[in-house]
Design an enzyme around this catalytic site. Structure first.
Site, PDB file in Angstrom:
ATOM      1  N   ASP A  84     -26.012   6.199  10.720  1.00 43.33           N
ATOM      2  CA  ASP A  84     -25.402   5.493   9.591  1.00 43.33           C
ATOM      3  C   ASP A  84     -24.681   4.214  10.008  1.00 43.33           C
ATOM      4  OD1 ASP A  84     -26.185   7.232   7.558  1.00 43.33           O
ATOM      5  OD2 ASP A  84     -24.635   8.655   8.145  1.00 43.33           O
ATOM      6  N   HIS A 139     -21.294  12.959  15.510  1.00 49.20           N
ATOM      7  CA  HIS A 139     -22.413  13.721  14.951  1.00 49.20           C
ATOM      8  C   HIS A 139     -22.300  15.171  15.408  1.00 49.20           C
ATOM      9  CE1 HIS A 139     -26.528  14.879  13.929  1.00 49.20           C
ATOM     10  NE2 HIS A 139     -26.532  13.827  13.124  1.00 49.20           N
TER      11      HIS A 139
END
Ligand code: ACO
Length: 371
Positions: free
Chosen positions: A307, A253
């Site tokens: 996710d 991320h």
């Protein structure tokens, strides 16, 4: 002038909506830790919090629920469009077009927050109508006795969700409701800053979220677990992927350099929902990828993101993978519209610069003389 590629580390507004601590893996909505909100609140309450800046009391919550129910309708022309649109159309294109049509039809002058609530209420209808119609099924009318997320699952699947399903959906929707200045929120603000209308802003948000670098990684993560097929294959799969310079989907991320708190929360729900829906093997594979992936990539600050578990959760709730980004949009519309309202309080047209690197003062050549 300094070039900031991808606007990395550029702040474009002050906000009181969401705070992320990427080093410690913490996330706060309006100052409340995400762990408390997902443990004790519902999506309706958190939507109220994001839009109004405070947690609702019982009466305020009831009012919002009633507004959600009142606005659970789309025009005949949009239903007709959903019947006729190509069955293989990208659901994000379908949603973008339907939201645009809602904007075209909404000629009422009105409070921007009321319009935001109305739109958030309509998006699940668009998604579930499209999903059922393309599968050759009858549409399911909204049920006013159900909460926003329960009704979403009911209209999608045609049966009332179990307690585990409805709580899992609640938490998943809360976890996607806002995430500070991401690409789609920024796209909404660019449009809003020109004093265009709210629907145009949301259409821009949906358009940005459609891209695989933003809204599509959850389906990729699910695909990866399905490809692996069994827990025993995990180590080999990961090693081969990394040796070939490929990425582990659902890992890494830009902001979080530790375990994404949203992934940590979703993991528990993924376990429960996969047990209930008979997808236990899928969860076992994911858990193993999580464990081995953290051992190898954790040293570089690369850990599971939201996710990672969202794909198996949404799949277990009955969503086809191509619908995942639309579910993301159905929640994020709350954050988008809240940021638009916040930005407009102190609006400034967003107009960055480009650094010109081309030639200057070229000699003009008339059409007939050009090579
Ligand atoms: N698997 C393996 N290696 C990775 C991964 C991964 N998932 N993510 C990053 N890396 C490595 C890169 O190979 C690179 O290594 P190097 O320095 O040796 O070349 C290093 O980490 C930095 O990678 P960048 O892409 O420069 O870092 P950035 O912060 O831009 O990446 C991103 C963030 C795009 C999310 C990335 O981690 C990624 O591609 N992850 C997989 C896709 C994914 O899960 N996306 C969802 C993000 S969350 C969301 O959008 C809601």
């Amino acid at each position: 002038m300094e070039l900031k590629k991808g606007l990395e580390d550029v702040a474009i507004k002050e906000t009181e909506i969401t705070y992320i601590d990427g080093q410690l893996g913490r996330l706060y909505y309006r100052g409340y830790p995400i762990y408390d909100l997902t443990e004790f609140s519902t999506f309706d309450e958190v939507a109220y919090l994001i839009w109004f800046g405070k947690l609702p009391n019982r009466k305020e919550l009831q009012d919002l629920k009633e507004k959600f129910v009142e606005e659970r309708k789309i025009s005949d022309s949009i239903t007709d469009y959903l019947r006729k649109v190509r069955k293989d159309a990208n659901p994000m294109d379908v949603l973008r077009t339907a939201v645009s049509q809602i904007g075209l039809e909404d000629t009422r002058p009105g409070d921007i927050r009321e319009k935001a609530i109305s739109l958030a209420s309509k998006i699940p209808i668009i998604i579930s109508y499209f999903s059922r119609l393309r599968d050759g099924k009858d549409i399911v009318e909204p049920d006013p006795s159900l909460s926003h997320v329960e009704n979403f699952l009911y209209m999608l699947n045609g049966n009332k969700p179990s307690q585990v399903e409805s709580r899992t959906m609640d938490v998943t929707m809360i976890l996607h409701i806002d995430h500070e200045m991401n690409a789609s929120t920024f796209a909404c603000l660019v449009v809003a800053s020109t004093l265009s209308d709210l629907y145009s802003s949301v259409v821009a948000g949906i358009s940005a979220l459609k891209g695989p670098l933003h809204g599509g990684a959850n389906a990729e993560a699910l695909k990866q677990f399905m490809e692996i097929g069994s827990k025993e294959n995990v180590t080999d799969y990961i090693m081969k992927r990394l040796e070939n310079g490929q990425r582990i989907m659902g890992f890494g991320h830009r902001i979080y350099k530790t375990y994404d708190p949203r992934a940590r929360i979703l993991k528990d729900y993924a376990k429960k929902i996969t047990e209930e829906r008979g997808n236990k093997e899928l969860f076992a594979i994911a858990e193993k990828v999580d464990e081995i992936g953290c051992k190898i990539l954790g040293k570089k600050g690369i850990y599971p993101n939201v996710d990672f578990y969202a794909g198996i959760v949404l799949y277990s709730l009955g969503f086809n993978p191509d619908l995942f980004p639309t579910v993301f949009a159905s929640s994020r519309v709350v954050g988008w519209t809240a940021h638009v309202m916040e930005y407009l309080k102190d609006n400034k047209l967003i107009r960055p610069k480009a650094i010109y690197r081309g030639e200057i003062g070229r000699k003009y050549i008339d059409l007939d003389s050009r090579e």
